[in-house]
Design a protein around this motif. Sequence first.
Motif, PDB file in Angstrom:
ATOM      1  N   LYS A   2       0.825  -1.200   0.000  1.00 50.34           N
ATOM      2  CA  LYS A   2       0.000   0.000   0.000  1.00 50.34           C
ATOM      3  C   LYS A   2       0.866   1.261   0.000  1.00 50.34           C
ATOM      4  O   LYS A   2       1.962   1.283   0.562  1.00 50.34           O
ATOM      5  N   THR A  66      -4.937   8.590  -7.739  1.00 51.83           N
ATOM      6  CA  THR A  66      -5.418   7.215  -7.544  1.00 51.83           C
ATOM      7  C   THR A  66      -4.290   6.214  -7.284  1.00 51.83           C
ATOM      8  O   THR A  66      -4.562   5.061  -6.944  1.00 51.83           O
ATOM      9  N   ASP A  69      -3.288   4.810  -1.740  1.00 54.07           N
ATOM     10  CA  ASP A  69      -4.356   4.058  -1.076  1.00 54.07           C
ATOM     11  C   ASP A  69      -4.979   4.845   0.063  1.00 54.07           C
ATOM     12  O   ASP A  69      -6.066   4.496   0.539  1.00 54.07           O
ATOM     13  N   ILE A 104     -10.863   6.930  -1.625  1.00 57.28           N
ATOM     14  CA  ILE A 104      -9.554   6.932  -0.966  1.00 57.28           C
ATOM     15  C   ILE A 104      -9.718   7.506   0.450  1.00 57.28           C
ATOM     16  O   ILE A 104     -10.129   8.653   0.603  1.00 57.28           O
TER      17      ILE A 104
END
Length: 294
Positions: A2, A66, A69, A104
């Motif tokens: 992540k 994007t 995370d 998000i």
Amino acid sequence: MKKVYIMAYSKMNLGDDLFIDMLVNKYKNVEFYSKNMQMDSPAYKQNKNLHFIDYTLDDLLNLDITDFDAFVYIGGSIFMEHAGGIERVQKLKHLAIRCKNLGIPFYYISSNFGPYETEAYKDTVSELFCHVSDVCLRDKASYELFNDIESVRYAPDAILSYKLEETKKESKTIGISVLNFKYRDKLKIYEQKYYEVLINSVKSYIKNGYKVKLFSFCQYEGDKETADLIFSKLSITEKRFVELVTYNGNIKEFLKKYSKVEYMICSRFHSLILSYLTKQKLYVLSYSNKITNV
């Protein structure tokens, strides 16, 4: 793995550097990215999962986000009306809305609210909080202003969970975390009295057989200038009993010296927190409601 983007205060301030150090070390399986840091600071060089990219807040409002995370804004006094005003909060709200629409998560960690002067500023911050995944406020006075918002909760300052190494106290030592008034216009009327009190205190403690350490938490905000000023007002003999300890990005070295002191006069917010953690006998000179509230 992540990827998380961190927003934080970037002026090599001990408290904020501790926030970042705790966060990236707690989640070593996460790749963290940030612009708002001192890339060359020793505080961050050892963190292999912390990276730097040249994004400003305006960039984040326009670029493709994007790849991340989650977004995290970690810091204490990040909602002061005089620091950016409504315009800055509006930008943060737009970023929070972008994150929300893209799924998000956006988190605020260990913040307090204020000082503020207008209801319009408070209302704008309320609108921001409504679009954020989680807002953790570090004092109850701040929390009670926004406790009707589902995403807002209360927890004490994050540094209270910092794991400090136990060190033996040096007897008859007193530390002073000093403060500068260069960015605190409303406190200017107390400036000379503050310096006078500290200078007289240092002289008095030396006279009574103490060693004194002057701790500077943030050079950018002028702490070292204050320490140097106090030191300059001492006699040659008195100076032999005084040590200037300046934070330069080496967290462990600074905390090791800090935790050895028996007594502490705390001007800085995180000196209060650290002195509590190290079980020092402490006295607080509060310059802000954020300290008084804690």
